[in-house]
Scaffold this motif. Structure first.
Motif, PDB file in Angstrom:
ATOM      1  N   ALA A  56       0.839  -1.197   0.000  1.00 16.23           N
ATOM      2  CA  ALA A  56       0.000   0.000   0.000  1.00 16.23           C
ATOM      3  C   ALA A  56       0.877   1.251   0.000  1.00 16.23           C
ATOM      4  CB  ALA A  56      -0.923  -0.004   1.212  1.00 16.23           C
ATOM      5  N   ALA A  57       1.956   1.216   0.789  1.00 15.17           N
ATOM      6  CA  ALA A  57       2.852   2.378   0.851  1.00 15.17           C
ATOM      7  C   ALA A  57       3.511   2.612  -0.504  1.00 15.17           C
ATOM      8  CB  ALA A  57       3.913   2.163   1.927  1.00 15.17           C
ATOM      9  N   GLY A  63       1.045   6.374  -6.911  1.00 15.65           N
ATOM     10  CA  GLY A  63      -0.143   7.160  -7.267  1.00 15.65           C
ATOM     11  C   GLY A  63       0.162   8.653  -7.248  1.00 15.65           C
ATOM     12  N   ALA A  64       0.902   9.100  -6.218  1.00 17.00           N
ATOM     13  CA  ALA A  64       1.220  10.525  -6.114  1.00 17.00           C
ATOM     14  C   ALA A  64       2.102  10.956  -7.279  1.00 17.00           C
ATOM     15  CB  ALA A  64       1.915  10.796  -4.782  1.00 17.00           C
ATOM     16  N   VAL A  65       3.061  10.094  -7.651  1.00 16.06           N
ATOM     17  CA  VAL A  65       3.956  10.421  -8.761  1.00 16.06           C
ATOM     18  C   VAL A  65       3.164  10.505 -10.075  1.00 16.06           C
ATOM     19  CG1 VAL A  65       5.840   9.527 -10.189  1.00 16.06           C
ATOM     20  CG2 VAL A  65       6.050   9.513  -7.696  1.00 16.06           C
ATOM     21  N   VAL A  66       2.262   9.551 -10.280  1.00 14.83           N
ATOM     22  CA  VAL A  66       1.439   9.579 -11.497  1.00 14.83           C
ATOM     23  C   VAL A  66       0.652  10.875 -11.558  1.00 14.83           C
ATOM     24  CG1 VAL A  66      -0.598   8.582 -12.589  1.00 14.83           C
ATOM     25  CG2 VAL A  66       1.266   7.106 -11.850  1.00 14.83           C
ATOM     26  N   TYR A  67       0.127  11.294 -10.420  1.00 17.97           N
ATOM     27  CA  TYR A  67      -0.610  12.560 -10.425  1.00 17.97           C
ATOM     28  C   TYR A  67       0.300  13.709 -10.849  1.00 17.97           C
ATOM     29  CZ  TYR A  67      -2.765  16.857  -9.111  1.00 17.97           C
ATOM     30  OH  TYR A  67      -3.238  18.134  -9.178  1.00 17.97           O
ATOM     31  N   LEU A  68       1.467  13.778 -10.208  1.00 18.70           N
ATOM     32  CA  LEU A  68       2.351  14.916 -10.464  1.00 18.70           C
ATOM     33  C   LEU A  68       2.895  14.924 -11.889  1.00 18.70           C
ATOM     34  CD1 LEU A  68       4.248  15.025  -7.055  1.00 18.70           C
ATOM     35  CD2 LEU A  68       2.531  16.634  -7.906  1.00 18.70           C
ATOM     36  N   LEU A  69       3.144  13.727 -12.447  1.00 22.34           N
ATOM     37  CA  LEU A  69       3.749  13.665 -13.778  1.00 22.34           C
ATOM     38  C   LEU A  69       2.730  13.760 -14.903  1.00 22.34           C
ATOM     39  CD1 LEU A  69       6.552  10.960 -13.481  1.00 22.34           C
ATOM     40  CD2 LEU A  69       6.762  13.448 -13.466  1.00 22.34           C
ATOM     41  N   ILE A  70       1.544  13.207 -14.698  1.00 23.71           N
ATOM     42  CA  ILE A  70       0.597  13.117 -15.817  1.00 23.71           C
ATOM     43  C   ILE A  70      -0.719  13.833 -15.545  1.00 23.71           C
ATOM     44  CG2 ILE A  70      -0.793  11.522 -17.198  1.00 23.71           C
ATOM     45  CD1 ILE A  70       1.478   9.531 -16.961  1.00 23.71           C
ATOM     46  N   VAL A  71      -1.387  13.410 -14.491  1.00 25.35           N
ATOM     47  CA  VAL A  71      -2.763  13.857 -14.297  1.00 25.35           C
ATOM     48  C   VAL A  71      -2.857  15.368 -14.082  1.00 25.35           C
ATOM     49  CG1 VAL A  71      -4.851  13.489 -12.959  1.00 25.35           C
ATOM     50  CG2 VAL A  71      -3.254  11.627 -13.309  1.00 25.35           C
ATOM     51  N   ARG A  72      -1.851  15.914 -13.386  1.00 25.36           N
ATOM     52  CA  ARG A  72      -1.825  17.352 -13.142  1.00 25.36           C
ATOM     53  C   ARG A  72      -1.956  18.109 -14.470  1.00 25.36           C
ATOM     54  NH1 ARG A  72       3.078  20.607 -11.191  1.00 25.36           N
ATOM     55  NH2 ARG A  72       4.223  18.756 -11.802  1.00 25.36           N
ATOM     56  N   PHE A  73      -1.235  17.619 -15.485  1.00 25.23           N
ATOM     57  CA  PHE A  73      -1.266  18.308 -16.764  1.00 25.23           C
ATOM     58  C   PHE A  73      -2.556  18.024 -17.521  1.00 25.23           C
ATOM     59  CE2 PHE A  73       3.162  17.601 -15.620  1.00 25.23           C
ATOM     60  CZ  PHE A  73       3.598  18.915 -15.587  1.00 25.23           C
ATOM     61  N   ALA A  74      -3.058  16.790 -17.359  1.00 27.64           N
ATOM     62  CA  ALA A  74      -4.303  16.437 -18.039  1.00 27.64           C
ATOM     63  C   ALA A  74      -5.438  17.319 -17.542  1.00 27.64           C
ATOM     64  CB  ALA A  74      -4.632  14.962 -17.810  1.00 27.64           C
ATOM     65  N   MET A  75      -5.385  17.673 -16.257  1.00 27.30           N
ATOM     66  CA  MET A  75      -6.472  18.467 -15.693  1.00 27.30           C
ATOM     67  C   MET A  75      -6.429  19.914 -16.162  1.00 27.30           C
ATOM     68  SD  MET A  75      -6.689  16.993 -11.851  1.00 27.30           S
ATOM     69  CE  MET A  75      -7.930  18.156 -11.297  1.00 27.30           C
ATOM     70  N   ARG A  76      -5.270  20.323 -16.694  1.00 27.91           N
ATOM     71  CA  ARG A  76      -5.157  21.705 -17.158  1.00 27.91           C
ATOM     72  C   ARG A  76      -5.798  21.919 -18.520  1.00 27.91           C
ATOM     73  NH1 ARG A  76       0.933  22.981 -15.959  1.00 27.91           N
ATOM     74  NH2 ARG A  76       0.850  22.877 -13.695  1.00 27.91           N
ATOM     75  N   GLY A 187      -5.799   6.860  -2.954  1.00 31.74           N
ATOM     76  CA  GLY A 187      -6.584   5.988  -3.829  1.00 31.74           C
ATOM     77  C   GLY A 187      -5.765   4.796  -4.282  1.00 31.74           C
ATOM     78  N   ALA A 188      -4.520   5.064  -4.673  1.00 33.49           N
ATOM     79  CA  ALA A 188      -3.648   3.989  -5.137  1.00 33.49           C
ATOM     80  C   ALA A 188      -3.313   3.038  -3.996  1.00 33.49           C
ATOM     81  CB  ALA A 188      -2.368   4.569  -5.736  1.00 33.49           C
ATOM     82  N   ALA A 189      -3.129   3.578  -2.784  1.00 33.54           N
ATOM     83  CA  ALA A 189      -2.797   2.734  -1.643  1.00 33.54           C
ATOM     84  C   ALA A 189      -3.916   1.728  -1.362  1.00 33.54           C
ATOM     85  CB  ALA A 189      -2.538   3.593  -0.411  1.00 33.54           C
ATOM     86  N   LEU A 190      -5.153   2.177  -1.543  1.00 35.59           N
ATOM     87  CA  LEU A 190      -6.278   1.260  -1.320  1.00 35.59           C
ATOM     88  C   LEU A 190      -6.243   0.123  -2.336  1.00 35.59           C
ATOM     89  CD1 LEU A 190      -9.038   3.892  -0.576  1.00 35.59           C
ATOM     90  CD2 LEU A 190      -8.135   2.205   1.020  1.00 35.59           C
ATOM     91  N   VAL A 191      -5.944   0.458  -3.595  1.00 33.60           N
ATOM     92  CA  VAL A 191      -5.812  -0.589  -4.602  1.00 33.60           C
ATOM     93  C   VAL A 191      -4.658  -1.510  -4.230  1.00 33.60           C
ATOM     94  CG1 VAL A 191      -5.624  -1.071  -7.040  1.00 33.60           C
ATOM     95  CG2 VAL A 191      -6.476   1.115  -6.304  1.00 33.60           C
ATOM     96  N   GLY A 192      -3.578  -0.899  -3.678  1.00 32.71           N
ATOM     97  CA  GLY A 192      -2.426  -1.691  -3.278  1.00 32.71           C
ATOM     98  C   GLY A 192      -2.807  -2.737  -2.246  1.00 32.71           C
ATOM     99  N   LEU A 193      -3.599  -2.314  -1.306  1.00 34.24           N
ATOM    100  CA  LEU A 193      -4.075  -3.221  -0.263  1.00 34.24           C
ATOM    101  C   LEU A 193      -4.859  -4.373  -0.888  1.00 34.24           C
ATOM    102  CD1 LEU A 193      -3.564  -2.762   2.685  1.00 34.24           C
ATOM    103  CD2 LEU A 193      -5.785  -1.640   2.888  1.00 34.24           C
ATOM    104  N   ALA A 194      -5.775  -4.008  -1.779  1.00 38.22           N
ATOM    105  CA  ALA A 194      -6.593  -5.029  -2.444  1.00 38.22           C
ATOM    106  C   ALA A 194      -5.701  -5.971  -3.245  1.00 38.22           C
ATOM    107  CB  ALA A 194      -7.618  -4.363  -3.352  1.00 38.22           C
ATOM    108  N   GLY A 195      -4.723  -5.390  -3.961  1.00 36.79           N
ATOM    109  CA  GLY A 195      -3.840  -6.195  -4.791  1.00 36.79           C
ATOM    110  C   GLY A 195      -3.046  -7.195  -3.969  1.00 36.79           C
ATOM    111  N   ALA A 196      -2.544  -6.738  -2.811  1.00 38.91           N
ATOM    112  CA  ALA A 196      -1.744  -7.620  -1.970  1.00 38.91           C
ATOM    113  C   ALA A 196      -2.568  -8.822  -1.516  1.00 38.91           C
ATOM    114  CB  ALA A 196      -1.223  -6.849  -0.758  1.00 38.91           C
TER     115      ALA A 196
END
Lengths: 277, 327
Positions: A56-57, A63-76, A187-196
């Motif tokens: 999860a960690a 997840g945070a990196v994906v936001y900063l690298l991609i999603v941040r720009f997509a939202m603009r 959000g990603a951490a929750l998926v991580g938990l589920a994945g584990a």
């Protein structure tokens, strides 16, 4: 199973509710989590159930990196905002799948002897497979934790506030990007938990996410976008519907029941069960 | 403004005619079967994307389930051909009509859904179609159908000796899809679609006409895509549910339009002309290892283009032109 669907979906719902972005790479996040869990087991012999917090960690950071690298720009994007979000996260999903194939080969892997794998427990005469049961308990705990987190902590309030009015929040000195990055991480951490947890009883291969992603979207939409509680409830409904369909239809058609129920619900209530208008 | 619009439309038509003419001459130069294959696929995806663009681009109803119509076109043609001996030409038409009817039937409830709910509903319905075909014994279930060889003629729409007839059919289909888009752009429907896309609330006050124009978009779009599916089935001479109805087809149809420019006349053509050769080349040059490098390159490009040029590659031209105009 339904509770696990719920857990996968809650992560998606959190991201969506937060900023109206659908993460089309959600299934691939799950896939990565399963691989991380697999490698922690093979190289360090850490049982998936124990490594779940580590996974999860790891996913939180991802997840945070994906936001900063991609999603941040997509939202603009001003024009075609919806399409930009869909295709930038979808492109990411394709890259992740390709990377998984490249690094881990397309082979099916599984975790052979986990602490809980393959055992069953008898509760009041009903035999339940242990990993699924533990998964369900973890899911409930995670959901309760998330609920408390959103409603009782400063950061949770910041999340809610940023969702309501990003402009006003900036005036109070909250960095929108930081809050959103943390939200994506969560959000990603929750998926991580589920994945584990799922790594214990599912085969792990590069395309594994795809089969769960659609069910996750359906689950979220069933519960209503923007409602974290709805996603969890949606998960339970999906789990029950799946189990019921499996009794009536051949196994290869079991998802049809889920999809049919989804269509039925949105035709009656176009905003899902708990969605706000 | 009006005069400019009319002039632009006339110019578009002339450019399209010249391009189609040049494309028709291409086989004189290109003899290599591998390259011909790429050209055929490029034209097919341009046609599909153009059809998808009618509903999703112009009308703003983003569908990621168009593989359903593609599969219906393919299956209708081949089931009629292999089980009843109906010529593929009629099967193709039947597939188109069935797809259009289904699209309208689905449109009735679906058009009430907004945004992501609509997108997910389209994915879900295509997935249901896929699962049903995979379990339908009479239609070959998951094994699919191998199309028997019955000759080499336009009448039977089968060509063994050369790929050129397929090329010309794909070119014709692409031109048709382009022309239909061109024609609809300036029709009553075209204006209603823009209204629906730009301002759904205001469009709602137009009520029934908007709903009807959406239904029209769905029907035209599905019909053309189904024809594409019928073509693809004859071209490959083999179909199975996953390869004609899988989710990847819904995406492959959308991507050229997205890259080229959604809701534009030239976006799908431009997008397909760049994307499809690129896909095929990356697949054959670096994808052969089976290790997913082609996926990485392909996905990264999608991310990069959608972030850098949200309005698609077409916007590069209009931006340059806008600069020239202000000077």
């Amino acid at each position: 199973m339904g509770l696990l669907y719920g857990l996968i979906a809650v992560g998606l719902a959190l991201i969506f509710g937060l900023m109206d972005v659908v993460n089309f790479a959600h299934g691939e996040f799950l896939m990565i989590a399963m691989y991380v869990s697999f490698f922690l087991f093979t190289f360090f012999a850490i049982d998936p159930l124990l490594s779940a917090p580590l996974v999860a960690a790891a996913l939180f950071v991802f997840g945070a990196v994906v936001y900063l690298l991609i999603v941040r720009f997509a939202m603009r994007a001003k024009a075609n905002a919806g399409m930009v979000q869909i295709f930038s996260t979808f492109g990411l999903a394709i890259v992740m799948r390709g990377l998984a194939q490249f690094l881990f080969t397309p082979d099916y892997r599984s975790i052979p002897h986990s602490w809980a794998g393959g055992k069953t427990i008898s509760v009041a005469g009903i035999f339940l497979p242990e990993p699924q049961l533990i998964g369900a308990l973890v899911a409930i705990a995670a959901f309760a934790g998330l609920y408390v987190f959103i409603h009782r902590t400063d950061f949770g309030r910041a999340l809610e506030a940023t969702r309501e009015d990003p402009g006003a929040v900036a005036l109070v000195g909250i960095d929108k990007n930081r809050v959103f990055a943390l939200g994506w991480g969560l959000g990603a951490a929750l998926v991580g938990l589920a994945g584990a947890i799922m790594a214990v009883f599912f085969y792990i291969y590069p395309d594994v996410g795809a089969s769960f992603a659609l069910i996750a979207y359906v689950t979220v939409a069933l519960g209503g976008f923007g409602s974290v509680f709805g996603a969890f409830a949606g998960g339970i409904v999906v789990g029950l519907v799946e189990a019921t369909t499996a009794l009536v239809l051949p196994p290869s058609l079991k998802s049809v029941g889920i999809y049919a129920v989804y269509l039925l619900v949105v035709f009656i209530r176009p905003r899902g069960l708990f969605g706000q208008m | 403004m009006d005069k400019n619009f009319a002039a632009r439309r006339r110019r578009d038509l002339i450019i399209a005619a010249v391009l189609a003419g040049l494309a028709a001459l291409a086989p004189l130069v290109v003899k290599d079967v591998y390259v011909q294959n790429i050209l055929i696929l490029t034209l097919m995806y341009a046609a599909l994307s153009q059809s998808w663009n009618i509903l999703s681009g112009y009308c703003g109803q983003i569908s990621l389930g168009h593989a359903l119509y593609f599969g219906i076109g393919a299956y209708a043609t081949e089931l009629l051909f292999t089980k009843f001996g109906v010529l593929p030409w009629f099967g193709m038409l039947a597939g188109g009509v069935i797809a259009a009817v289904i699209a309208m039937g689905l449109g009735y409830p679906f058009f009430r859904l907004r945004g992501h709910y609509f997108v997910i509903a389209t994915i879900v319905i295509a997935e249901i179609g896929l699962l049903l075909f995979q379990n339908w014994e009479w239609a070959g279930a998951a094994m699919g159908i191998t199309i028997p060889v019955r000759g080499d003629s336009w009448l039977k729409f089968q060509f063994m000796r050369s790929k050129l007839p397929y090329f010309y059919f794909a070119l014709a289909l692409c031109s048709l899809a382009w022309f239909v888009t061109w024609w609809l752009e300036d029709s009553k429907w075209g204006f209603w679609w823009r209204a629906v896309k730009d301002n759904p609330e205001a469009a709602e006050s137009l009520g029934v006409v908007v709903f009807n124009s959406k239904m029209g978009a769905a029907a035209v779009s599905a019909f053309l895509v189904a024809i594409g599916g019928a073509f693809y089935a004859q071209f490959l001479a083999y179909i199975d549910p996953e390869s004609v109805m899988g989710f990847q087809f819904s995406l492959l149809m959308a991507l050229p339009a997205v890259l080229g420019g959604i809701g534009t006349l030239w976006g799908p053509v431009l997008g397909a002309a760049i994307l499809i050769p690129m896909t095929e080349l990356t697949r054959s040059y670096i994808g052969g290892s089976g290790r997913g490098v082609d996926l990485i390159v392909y996905g990264a490009l999608i991310v990069a283009i959608s972030l850098a040029l949200p309005q698609g590659l077409v916007s590069l031209f209009s931006r340059a032109k806008a600069k020239g105009a202000t000077r």
